[in-house]
Design a protein around this motif. Structure first.
Motif: not given
Ligand SMILES: Nc1ncnc2c1ncn2[C@@H]1O[C@H](COP(=O)(O)O)[C@@H](OP(=O)(O)O)[C@H]1O
Ligand SMILES: [Mg+2]
Length: 307
Positions: A33-42
């Motif tokens: 999801x957008x959230x799992x992607x962003x969390x991983x990237x951060x």
């Protein structure tokens, strides 16, 4: 719900539905999801920023190599390149990576890539060597030639500036995961002086020409100098109105900032006023472009008409 809680939840675009269709389709393949992607990237950018600072502390001792375009390369660029490319390639969405430090073999098939990461592991290497604090780590996600997601991390500020086109932009503090603050670009209000970005390294004649074309339309124009992709963050924060670039740079210097500024409500165009396409040409040098906080002003026409 209290009014301020309503406002805060409205501003947290990253916890809402992802409305970027291109990104939605891509994430569906990796069950993300957008959230799992962003969390991983951060998490990745936290790690990369900490490593960048470790090298920065001993910047005087680093060996500096001059590359073909006469820009410098240090051990820090190489270490960050390996960390970030390794992590991005291992993600469930399994996309190829085009990095400033990629070798030709790694990117030989790049024209057949429908989507890819375009990264600059250390943007502003000269700033890094000279200890001006103005270096960044740039990561962008390009789909069908367009920058859809951009992250510019500024290790000396412990900040990650993130934008997803169609969803929004935000600043996340290092180590704080997804608790960020949404940001939007601001409209230019006349008769305020217009603030134009440049780098102290850019050729004086080039900068003067850009300033005088803006002066004809806006009257008073002030110059603000920033290194590397920090200039895109200055457009988003309201520190500056416009960042026109005619001096040489490459696609990895631009793509993350392009997505960030557009996601925050601004515009980034080439000299004809068109959106910039990445990884489409033989050369990876970027064309002249203009990034602006106020998308209603036709800066491409003002700056590039007649050039
Ligand atoms: N002659 C040249 N050819 C290609 N890119 C150049 C260049 N001179 C400077 N740049 C790019 O401009 C970036 C610095 O931008 P600025 O001058 O606005 O701070 C450098 O980033 P790197 O430090 O990642 O190499 C480099 O990529
Ligand atoms: Mg760079």
């Amino acid at each position: 719900m209290l009014i301020h809680q309503v406002l805060v939840s409205m501003l947290m675009w990253w916890s809402e539905q992802n409305s970027n269709i291109q990104l939605q389709t891509l994430l569906a393949h990796g069950d993300m999801t957008q959230q799992t992607l962003l969390s991983d990237l951060l998490g990745l950018m936290d790690e990369a920023s900490a490593i960048a600072r470790e090298y920065y502390r001993k910047a005087d001792e680093l060996d500096v190599i001059k590359k073909g375009d006469s820009t410098p390369l240090t051990e820090a660029d190489t270490a960050l390149h390996h960390l970030i490319t390794g992590h991005l390639r291992s993600m469930a969405i399994g996309l190829p990576v085009l990095s400033e430090e990629s070798n030709l073999e790694e990117i030989a098939t790049r024209h057949s890539w429908k989507a890819c990461w375009i990264i600059d592991p250390l943007d502003g290497t000269k700033e890094f060597i000279e200890k001006t604090d103005q270096f960044t780590i740039n990561v962008s996600l390009v789909i069908d030639g367009r920058a859809e997601l951009g992250i510019i991390s500024i290790p000396c500020l412990h900040e990650h500036w993130v934008g997803i086109v169609g969803n929004g932009a935000a600043i996340f503090s290092e180590g704080k995961g997804l608790s960020g603050r949404a940001v939007k670009t601001q409209s230019y209000i006349p008769p305020n002086p217009l603030v134009m970005l440049a780098s102290h390294r850019h050729a004086p004649k080039r900068v003067e020409a850009l300033m005088s074309s803006l002066t004809r339309s806006f009257g008073e124009v002030h110059r603000l100098n920033s290194g590397s992709a920090v200039k895109f963050c200055d457009v988003v924060s309201g520190a500056a109105d416009v960042y026109p670039r005619t001096s040489p740079c490459s696609e990895w210097d631009v793509a993350a900032g392009d997505a960030l500024v557009r996601a925050a409500g601004g515009s980034v165009t080439d000299r004809e006023g068109h959106q910039i396409l990445y990884n489409q040409r033989e050369s990876l040098l970027a064309q002249p472009f203009v990034a602006a906080a106020d998308p209603m002003i036709d800066f491409a026409q003002i700056i590039f008409a007649g050039r």
